[in-house]
Scaffold this active site. Structure first.
Site, short mmCIF file in Angstrom:
data_model
loop_
_atom_site.label_atom_id
_atom_site.label_comp_id
_atom_site.label_asym_id
_atom_site.label_seq_id
_atom_site.Cartn_x
_atom_site.Cartn_y
_atom_site.Cartn_z
N ASP A 342 13.77 42.00 -56.26
CA ASP A 342 14.73 41.77 -55.18
C ASP A 342 15.44 40.44 -55.40
O ASP A 342 14.82 39.48 -55.87
CB ASP A 342 14.01 41.74 -53.83
CG ASP A 342 13.83 43.14 -53.26
OD1 ASP A 342 14.69 43.99 -53.52
OD2 ASP A 342 12.81 43.37 -52.60
N GLU A 383 20.90 27.04 -42.41
CA GLU A 383 22.27 26.91 -42.87
C GLU A 383 22.99 25.78 -42.14
O GLU A 383 23.68 24.96 -42.74
CB GLU A 383 23.03 28.24 -42.66
CG GLU A 383 22.55 29.38 -43.54
CD GLU A 383 21.41 30.16 -42.89
OE1 GLU A 383 20.81 29.65 -41.92
OE2 GLU A 383 21.10 31.26 -43.38
N LYS A 442 33.02 27.46 -36.45
CA LYS A 442 32.88 27.91 -37.84
C LYS A 442 32.34 29.33 -37.80
O LYS A 442 31.58 29.71 -36.90
CB LYS A 442 31.92 27.01 -38.63
CG LYS A 442 30.46 27.10 -38.20
CD LYS A 442 29.58 26.21 -39.07
CE LYS A 442 28.09 26.47 -38.84
NZ LYS A 442 27.63 26.25 -37.48
#
Length: 726
Positions: A342, A383, A442
């Site tokens: 993966d 993130e 964003k």
């Protein structure tokens, strides 16, 4: 008005936790339960513990499973009977050899068998030592089992059955294997993995719903559905396997045993014919000498170490915190030539982190970085934290407010935020509203573009396409209706994988990446990682279809997985490595479970499997090659009196016929002891083509197997002669 102009730098402060690096403890080789490091091969405690077991293994009913050593035991008993018959006053039985010679041969033949059983006992003792540590983690605990009317009853963990629902409180030991169906909490799995950091468990997630009996809930409360009956839990199976109690011989091992049995029969027939040949030549052939010749010619070295090699191979996998359900799985991993991996979490880290910020036309880099910083200031995702970290580092380089060395400026920037706007699937964006009323967001490029006052600039559109083609995720930023720039989020390839894949390519192993990304992104990641092929936009049925096609073409396939949807492919693969953090279905379908839940561990398992096969092949080569010197030792000793020309074969200059035969038998026994550490540790392995490995091992163990016995037998002969003279 720019975003810098719209923020009051004299405002208050807001607490913010800086994004930090993420670490993962390396559990490789860590013993389960947090026990001390693995014991050495020659640990005195293990050697002493193995001695009684090696004597018990002399039982013919057990030893008959090993044809070579069973023949040696029969010959040892035969020579012992000959010596006893001569001691009791009968005429010399079996030939002209003296009683002392017969007794010494009998002793060393028994030692040969004992050394073989000792090698196996030492290998098993190491497994039992590890199992003892696991047993300490397994205990009979109390469980709160939910009854049909919803109340809780207190029962022992031994009473739990598959399908029972239990409730575990903070601080309690989880009494059995199962899946979380209610609640969220942290579980300390150090009893299984050796890693002390608690692991989050919650329902409805493939990678965090499974729990293991013997671990401890350190926070909150969990409702768990039991998935295994008593005696079938993960710990129970692990204890049985590392002990070797349920070890079954692998197909390769069985095939080699048949070959060794065939060689034994051939050498037996060859030795038996020497008696009539001697009678024809007028030479008296000593039965004890014939027995010695037979034992020295049959492959006793590999016959004595074959079982120990297999047990040690599984032990090495277990010490890597991988539970192999059978020796077959370990052996198959050595023959794997296709690996299915993966992308997320295996080839890449799995967390998209900010890599760059690009300003739109008419926007300065400082403005773009400030917008990124403010929009992500309260984003607690990895993130979002990485965007803040990147923006602050770059602002520090530009000597702009809010950089990493300007904490007051950073606090002033975040203090003017009046409202957080969380991410929603409908808007596909997140951000903040400033005290001035401006909106800084964003999000996905098409979602941000939809609310712009003007069309997306061509430069920004081209940069968006470039980032997508490079396998990155572009996020657009806007201040009200004005485009500010792009943030590049990139899931980076793990360090060292490119080199590892290159090594496997040299070994003839093909690596295939599986990802749900589009083909362009998948191709970019595949090229960056150095894999040989990829499957883009893959669904569960695509994995099992690929495995079946490869197997139909004669390939052996390995793959990793952790989810229920991976279970069919894990079951179909020749080597299926499930993550311990995965679902019960995945762990049941796989033939290996990684306790550290590290998908890249598959690469290490394949190396261990190849080392197992190489070790078995190398010792087999050595065992067959060292017969040459024994011919030169025993055959001249038996027939030189009738055929003096055979003395020319005594190139080792052995003292007497008796010392020559005895030296060969002694060396034949001692070489098993000398090779026990190699059998347990394994032959040194380095990634290389099969032809290169074969050439190397033939040189070391083939040529070495021919030369070493000449030196060893001569050394033993000198010692035997010196002791006899003394």
């Amino acid at each position: 008005m720019s975003i810098l102009e719209s923020i009051d730098l004299s405002g208050g402060t807001r607490r913010f936790q800086r994004f930090g690096g993420r670490g993962k403890a390396d559990g490789r080789g860590a013993p389960a339960g947090g026990a001390p490091g693995p014991r050495g091969i020659l640990d005195p405690d293990l050697l002493r513990a193995a001695l009684p077991e090696s004597v018990r293994k002399l039982n013919p009913r057990y030893l008959i499973k090993n044809p070579v050593m069973f023949v040696v035991e029969i010959t040892a008993a035969l020579v012992t009977l000959i010596a006893i018959a001569n001691v009791t006053g009968f005429e010399p039985v079996g030939g002209p050899s003296g009683l002392g010679f017969q007794v010494q041969i009998a002793i060393w033949l028994w030692f040969t068998v004992l050394f073989a059983t000792y090698a196996e006992a030492v290998a098993e003792a190491r497994g039992r030592a590890q199992a003892a540590t696991l047993r300490r983690a397994r205990s009979v605990t109390q469980a709160h089992r939910r009854t049909a009317d919803g109340t809780l009853e207190l029962v022992g963990s031994a009473e739990l059955r598959r399908g029972d629902v239990i409730v575990v409180m903070e601080g309690e030991t989880i009494p059995g294997d199962g899946d979380v169906i209610e609640g969220i909490g942290f579980v300390n799995e150090s009893a299984i993995t050796g890693e002390s950091a608690p692991v989050l468990k919650e329902p409805g997630t493939d990678i965090r719903s499974s729990v293991t009996g013997g671990t401890t809930l350190t926070s909150d409360q969990l409702t768990i559905q039991i998935s295994a009956d008593p005696g079938e839990t993960f710990l129970d199976r692990m204890i049985a396997l590392v002990e070797g109690a349920k070890r079954q011989r692998t197909p390769n091992e069985i095939a080699l045993s048949i070959l060794l049995a065939g060689l034994t029969i051939v050498f037996f027939l060859a030795v038996v014919t020497l008696r009539p040949f001697g009678d024809f030549a007028g030479a008296t052939v000593d039965t004890v000498a014939l027995v010695a010749l037979l034992v020295c010619l049959i492959p006793t070295t590999i016959g004595g170490l074959l079982s120990a090699i297999g047990i040690a191979g599984m032990d090495r996998v277990a010490r890597f915190n991988v539970l192999a359900m059978s020796g077959r799985a370990v052996e198959a991993s050595g023959d794997v030539d296709v690996i299915l991996l993966d992308k997320t979490g295996t080839i890449t880290y799995g967390n998209r982190l900010a890599a760059s910020v690009t300003a739109a036309p008419g926007v300065t880099e400082t403005e773009a970085l400030t917008a990124a910083l403010v929009a992500s200031a309260h984003d607690e995702t990895p993130e979002g934290k990485s965007v803040v970290d990147l923006a602050r580092r770059r602002l520090a380089e530009l000597k702009a407010p809010g950089g990493t060395d300007d904490e007051p400026g950073f606090k002033a920037l975040t203090a003017t935020i009046s409202e957080d706007i969380p991410f929603r699937a409908e808007t596909r964006s997140s951000g903040v509203r400033l005290a001035s009323g401006q909106l800084v967001l964003k999000g996905a490029v098409d979602a941000i573009e939809h609310d712009l006052d003007a069309a997306l600039p061509p430069i920004i559109r081209d940069e968006t396409d470039r980032l997508a083609d490079a396998g990155a995720t572009p996020l657009a930023m806007r201040q009200d209706g004005r485009i500010i720039g792009l943030i590049e989020l990139k899931d980076t390839v793990k360090e060292g994988l490119v080199e590892r894949f290159a090594e496997f390519r040299r070994m003839g192993i093909r690596t295939v990446m599986v990802t749900g990304d589009n083909p362009r992104t998948a191709a970019t990641i595949a090229r960056e990682a150095g894999v040989d092929d990829f499957i883009a936009q893959a669904k569960p049925e695509d994995k099992i279809g690929f495995i079946r096609r490869e197997q139909a073409d004669g390939h052996l396939v390995a793959m990793t997985g952790d989810g229920t949807n991976d279970a069919p492919a894990l079951a179909q693969a020749d080597v299926g490595l499930a993550m311990n953090s995965g679902t019960s279905a995945a762990k049941e379908a796989a033939n290996m479970v990684d306790l550290d839940s590290d998908p890249t561990k598959l690469l290490e398992v394949i190396a261990i499997g190849k080392q197992l096969l190489i070790t078995r092949g190398s010792i087999t080569t050595f065992s067959i090659a060292n017969d040459v010197a024994k011919y030169f030792a025993i055959v001249p000793a038996m027939f030189a009196a009738v055929y003096p020309e055979l003395n020319q074969l005594n190139i080792m200059g052995l003292s007497t016929p008796q010392s020559a035969i005895l030296s060969a038998v002694i060396f034949n026994a001692l070489v098993i002891v000398a090779l026990i550490p190699l059998a347990l540790r394994g032959v040194g392995f380095r990634p290389a083509p099969a032809s290169e490995l074969l050439q190397r091992n033939l040189l070391i163990y083939g040529l070495g197997g021919i030369i070493a016995p000449f030196i060893g037998i001569k050394a033993v002969d000198l010692l035997v002669t010196a002791l006899h003279l003394a």
